[in-house]
Design an enzyme around this catalytic site. Sequence first.
Site, mmCIF file in Angstrom:
data_model
loop_
_atom_site.group_PDB
_atom_site.id
_atom_site.type_symbol
_atom_site.label_atom_id
_atom_site.label_comp_id
_atom_site.label_asym_id
_atom_site.label_seq_id
_atom_site.Cartn_x
_atom_site.Cartn_y
_atom_site.Cartn_z
ATOM 1 N N ASN A 157 33.222 42.911 41.146
ATOM 2 C CA ASN A 157 33.955 41.905 40.388
ATOM 3 C C ASN A 157 32.902 40.940 39.854
ATOM 4 O O ASN A 157 32.370 40.127 40.596
ATOM 5 C CB ASN A 157 34.948 41.188 41.315
ATOM 6 C CG ASN A 157 35.620 40.010 40.644
ATOM 7 O OD1 ASN A 157 35.516 39.828 39.433
ATOM 8 N ND2 ASN A 157 36.313 39.194 41.431
ATOM 9 N N LYS A 205 33.184 38.572 37.779
ATOM 10 C CA LYS A 205 33.684 37.209 37.514
ATOM 11 C C LYS A 205 33.175 36.713 36.153
ATOM 12 O O LYS A 205 33.018 37.523 35.252
ATOM 13 C CB LYS A 205 33.296 36.277 38.668
ATOM 14 C CG LYS A 205 33.712 36.871 40.023
ATOM 15 C CD LYS A 205 33.701 35.888 41.150
ATOM 16 C CE LYS A 205 34.137 36.587 42.430
ATOM 17 N NZ LYS A 205 34.271 35.686 43.572
ATOM 18 N N HIS A 265 43.604 37.901 41.652
ATOM 19 C CA HIS A 265 42.450 37.393 42.403
ATOM 20 C C HIS A 265 42.737 35.947 42.809
ATOM 21 O O HIS A 265 43.384 35.208 42.058
ATOM 22 C CB HIS A 265 41.181 37.469 41.542
ATOM 23 C CG HIS A 265 39.950 37.192 42.343
ATOM 24 N ND1 HIS A 265 39.551 35.919 42.642
ATOM 25 C CD2 HIS A 265 39.061 38.023 42.948
ATOM 26 C CE1 HIS A 265 38.452 35.978 43.395
ATOM 27 N NE2 HIS A 265 38.137 37.241 43.588
ATOM 28 N N GLU A 323 41.029 33.394 42.686
ATOM 29 C CA GLU A 323 40.571 32.401 41.700
ATOM 30 C C GLU A 323 41.603 32.254 40.578
ATOM 31 O O GLU A 323 41.810 31.158 40.055
ATOM 32 C CB GLU A 323 39.187 32.804 41.166
ATOM 33 C CG GLU A 323 38.112 32.584 42.238
ATOM 34 C CD GLU A 323 36.928 33.527 42.173
ATOM 35 O OE1 GLU A 323 36.707 34.178 41.135
ATOM 36 O OE2 GLU A 323 36.201 33.623 43.197
ATOM 37 N N GLU A 361 41.308 39.922 50.449
ATOM 38 C CA GLU A 361 40.170 39.012 50.321
ATOM 39 C C GLU A 361 40.501 37.647 50.919
ATOM 40 O O GLU A 361 41.122 36.810 50.245
ATOM 41 C CB GLU A 361 39.815 38.826 48.843
ATOM 42 C CG GLU A 361 39.430 40.109 48.144
ATOM 43 C CD GLU A 361 38.575 39.840 46.917
ATOM 44 O OE1 GLU A 361 37.465 40.361 46.867
ATOM 45 O OE2 GLU A 361 39.013 39.074 46.034
ATOM 46 N N GLY A 388 32.492 34.309 48.334
ATOM 47 C CA GLY A 388 31.366 33.548 47.798
ATOM 48 C C GLY A 388 30.756 32.561 48.774
ATOM 49 O O GLY A 388 29.955 31.721 48.391
ATOM 50 N N SER A 399 32.235 38.308 50.590
ATOM 51 C CA SER A 399 30.857 38.371 51.101
ATOM 52 C C SER A 399 30.483 39.748 51.653
ATOM 53 O O SER A 399 29.798 39.856 52.670
ATOM 54 C CB SER A 399 30.621 37.273 52.143
ATOM 55 O OG SER A 399 30.828 35.995 51.555
HETATM 56 P P1 PGA Z 1 32.026 37.680 46.980
HETATM 57 O O1 PGA Z 1 33.352 37.752 46.061
HETATM 58 O O2 PGA Z 1 31.645 39.123 47.285
HETATM 59 O O3 PGA Z 1 31.010 36.991 46.135
HETATM 60 O O4 PGA Z 1 32.388 36.945 48.214
HETATM 61 C C1 PGA Z 1 34.361 38.693 46.300
HETATM 62 C C2 PGA Z 1 35.472 38.532 45.294
HETATM 63 O O5 PGA Z 1 35.832 37.398 44.949
HETATM 64 O O6 PGA Z 1 36.028 39.541 44.812
#
Ligand code: PGA
Length: 250
Positions: free
Chosen positions: A10, A12, A95, A97, A167, A173, A213
């Site tokens: 992803n 982003k 997601h 976000e 997630e 993140g 992560s």
């Molecule tokens: P990350 O993000 O691997 O940077 O923690 C995962 C995601 O938001 O899909």
Amino acid sequence: MARRKVAAGNWKMNKTPSEAVKLCAELKDLVASDSVDVIYCVPAIDIVPVVDAVKGTNVKVGAENMYIEDSGAYTGEISADMILDAGAEYVIIGHSERREYFCEDDDFLNKKVKKALEKGLKPILCCGETLEQREKGVTLDWINLQIKSDLQGVSASDVAGMIIAYEPIWAIGTGKTATTEQAQEVCGAIRKTIAAVYDQATADSVRILYGGSVKGSNAKELFSQPDIDGGLVGGASLKPEFGDIVNYDK
Ligand code: PGA
């Protein structure tokens, strides 16, 4: 039949079109695999160049979002048909976000899942709890609610072909990965919910990923859990490390 593992990146809001093409070239040999499905979910403006850049490789392309209508006066949005015509096969839906910063609720996300499926685009449906919810002990109730609401009215055969990504928001993140036990517990609970709402065959077929992560160093342990069929990877999908995640079992 064993479920094929998935390593989905992803990206982003990262990588301009020219940077995206460079990254594809950098990762090309590292992400080669005949046993794992590799997907790059990229910003809308990168879909066309990335589809072109990964032609002839094992990499598939996805969008990070889409709108629920076919076309019309929705300035700034992109449709399922646009994504498909650009050559992508997948779309991330819900997601955290999008849920948090763009106020996307389960009703709206249910419409997105249905629209994607109607058009032949494969949804990667995300769910996950906040740290506060985990500390209050309501994680499984919350995830069940999200999954049931987002899949309302979706057929068993459509769910069987879908990807769901668990997630935990506190792990995204932050460098703070869920423990293997926590990740397996929730992914197992999602599969049980699918079995209860649909049937065991559907639950055995749907692929459930962990995200938050995921790194080269923890992919093997996570992906070896009975109900974890791979990962949705943010930060590490933009680095050569993504190759270690794809080839976690090598
Ligand atoms: P990350 O993000 O691997 O940077 O923690 C995962 C995601 O938001 O899909």
